[in-house]
Design a protein around this motif. Sequence first.
Motif, mmCIF file in Angstrom:
data_model
loop_
_atom_site.group_PDB
_atom_site.id
_atom_site.type_symbol
_atom_site.label_atom_id
_atom_site.label_comp_id
_atom_site.label_asym_id
_atom_site.label_seq_id
_atom_site.Cartn_x
_atom_site.Cartn_y
_atom_site.Cartn_z
ATOM 1 N N GLY A 69 0.860 -1.194 -0.015
ATOM 2 C CA GLY A 69 0.146 -0.017 0.057
ATOM 3 C C GLY A 69 0.748 1.223 -0.105
ATOM 4 N N MET A 70 2.207 1.320 0.225
ATOM 5 C CA MET A 70 2.902 2.394 0.218
ATOM 6 C C MET A 70 2.821 3.146 -0.995
ATOM 7 N N PRO A 71 2.854 3.088 -2.081
ATOM 8 C CA PRO A 71 2.862 3.867 -3.237
ATOM 9 C C PRO A 71 1.569 4.725 -3.135
ATOM 10 N N GLY A 72 0.593 4.107 -2.659
ATOM 11 C CA GLY A 72 -0.872 4.854 -2.811
ATOM 12 C C GLY A 72 -0.935 5.825 -1.596
ATOM 13 N N ILE A 73 -0.065 5.687 -0.839
ATOM 14 C CA ILE A 73 -0.313 6.997 0.336
ATOM 15 C C ILE A 73 0.690 8.180 -0.020
ATOM 16 N N ARG A 74 1.067 8.203 -1.329
ATOM 17 C CA ARG A 74 1.937 9.429 -1.584
ATOM 18 C C ARG A 74 1.458 10.776 -1.311
ATOM 19 N N PRO A 75 -0.066 10.880 -1.761
ATOM 20 C CA PRO A 75 -0.726 12.272 -1.677
ATOM 21 C C PRO A 75 -0.882 12.385 -0.222
ATOM 22 N N LEU A 76 -1.030 11.474 0.479
ATOM 23 C CA LEU A 76 -1.289 11.552 2.150
ATOM 24 C C LEU A 76 0.159 12.128 2.686
ATOM 25 N N ILE A 77 1.221 11.806 2.474
ATOM 26 C CA ILE A 77 2.577 11.874 2.940
ATOM 27 C C ILE A 77 2.801 13.327 2.455
ATOM 28 N N ASP A 78 2.445 13.806 1.167
ATOM 29 C CA ASP A 78 2.587 15.067 0.621
ATOM 30 C C ASP A 78 2.052 16.214 1.619
ATOM 31 N N GLY A 79 0.899 15.700 2.334
ATOM 32 C CA GLY A 79 0.484 16.747 3.162
ATOM 33 C C GLY A 79 1.109 16.738 4.700
ATOM 34 N N LEU A 80 2.092 15.986 4.978
ATOM 35 C CA LEU A 80 2.810 16.126 6.096
ATOM 36 C C LEU A 80 3.659 17.416 6.518
ATOM 37 N N PRO A 81 3.745 17.809 7.716
ATOM 38 C CA PRO A 81 4.256 19.195 7.704
ATOM 39 C C PRO A 81 5.929 18.734 7.524
ATOM 40 N N ALA A 82 6.768 19.596 6.907
ATOM 41 C CA ALA A 82 8.004 19.439 6.285
ATOM 42 C C ALA A 82 9.054 18.623 7.345
ATOM 43 N N GLY A 83 8.966 19.071 8.803
ATOM 44 C CA GLY A 83 9.969 18.531 9.493
ATOM 45 C C GLY A 83 9.226 17.370 10.179
ATOM 46 N N ALA A 84 8.263 16.778 9.638
ATOM 47 C CA ALA A 84 7.727 15.641 10.689
ATOM 48 C C ALA A 84 8.723 14.267 10.394
ATOM 49 N N VAL A 85 8.625 13.547 11.174
ATOM 50 C CA VAL A 85 9.505 12.075 11.004
ATOM 51 C C VAL A 85 8.599 11.044 10.586
ATOM 52 N N ALA A 156 16.304 11.712 13.106
ATOM 53 C CA ALA A 156 14.948 11.224 13.016
ATOM 54 C C ALA A 156 15.021 9.971 13.973
ATOM 55 N N LYS A 157 16.236 9.033 13.507
ATOM 56 C CA LYS A 157 16.278 7.919 14.490
ATOM 57 C C LYS A 157 16.287 7.868 16.182
ATOM 58 N N ARG A 158 16.650 9.061 16.347
ATOM 59 C CA ARG A 158 16.660 9.468 17.712
ATOM 60 C C ARG A 158 15.313 9.575 18.454
ATOM 61 N N ILE A 159 14.560 10.055 17.470
ATOM 62 C CA ILE A 159 13.150 10.472 17.998
ATOM 63 C C ILE A 159 12.256 9.139 17.854
ATOM 64 N N ALA A 160 12.674 8.361 17.132
ATOM 65 C CA ALA A 160 11.956 7.102 16.920
ATOM 66 C C ALA A 160 12.245 5.937 17.938
ATOM 67 N N MET A 161 13.641 6.138 18.486
ATOM 68 C CA MET A 161 14.232 5.412 19.407
ATOM 69 C C MET A 161 13.666 5.924 20.877
ATOM 70 N N SER A 162 13.366 6.789 20.851
ATOM 71 C CA SER A 162 12.661 7.606 22.340
ATOM 72 C C SER A 162 11.285 6.962 22.374
ATOM 73 N N LEU A 163 10.777 6.972 21.226
ATOM 74 C CA LEU A 163 9.234 6.187 21.310
ATOM 75 C C LEU A 163 9.206 4.992 21.395
ATOM 76 N N VAL A 164 10.231 4.191 20.849
ATOM 77 C CA VAL A 164 10.475 2.823 21.222
ATOM 78 C C VAL A 164 10.557 2.435 22.665
ATOM 79 N N GLU A 165 11.326 3.291 23.151
ATOM 80 C CA GLU A 165 11.571 3.249 24.671
ATOM 81 C C GLU A 165 10.064 3.450 25.653
ATOM 82 N N ASP A 166 9.413 4.352 24.832
ATOM 83 C CA ASP A 166 8.012 4.691 25.542
ATOM 84 C C ASP A 166 7.200 3.531 25.259
ATOM 85 N N THR A 167 7.363 2.508 24.561
ATOM 86 C CA THR A 167 6.266 1.231 24.232
ATOM 87 C C THR A 167 6.746 0.150 25.126
#
Length: 243
Positions: A69-85, A156-167
């Motif tokens: 499904g990844m190719p199909g979500i490109r229009p959604l991703i285009d609406g993300l804030p520029a700095g979003a991870v 970006a990886k550091r942010i994701a790693m922090s969230l992994v710890e939270d789970t």
Amino acid sequence: MKIGILGAGFIGSTLAQKLAETGHQVKVANSRGPGTIDAVVLATGATAVEASDVVRDVEVLITSIPLSGMPGIRPLIDGLPAGAVVVDTSNYYPLRDGHVKALDDGRVESLWVSEQIGRPVVKAWNAILSGTLEAKGSAAGQAGRLAIPVAGDEAAKRIAMSLVEDTGFDAVDAGTLADSWRQQPGAPTYCTELTRNEVPAALARAEKDLLPGRRDQVMATIGEKFGSLTTDDIAALNRAAYA
């Protein structure tokens, strides 16, 4: 953090519950609309929204949909804030996703995903069984705490790693996105329930050419025994096949 989760399957739903429970502002969407998201998913504070809303005003977007499904979500991703991870949890299974020539030819899955959506991604929560994610998290510092590999660009990886710890899991730096093949299906660290001390050696043992065959072998075994295997059974099967 303000987090959007696209996909309300087993992994996406569990992440929505866990991250909301730890105080993050979480909204979750699927392809069928907010009314189809189970109330259990929202019990700890996550909000169900339309897919078009899940990318608005978020700092992190977690994509938890089939790789096909990844190719199909490109229009959604285009609406993300520029700095979003963008954090991607997907894996390639040809039996489910259909054959993708680039991936069959050895393209790293997450690099392909990044190309399809037009944004860098971080690879996380792909190498954990949904039952493990749901039931086997534990407090930081607890003996035997299980770990999750995370690969991507440094900030970006550091942010994701922090969230992994939270789970409820130790986050292990698995290198760049180009290195993320080491946590793909068939690799020694893939859904084998390892600790922080065990993951680095498992990443190092991975042999790229062996991954597809091992992946398909395990999936065939699971298919033969579908419905009779527990999370512990599948983790043990993976450890035996991927070591």
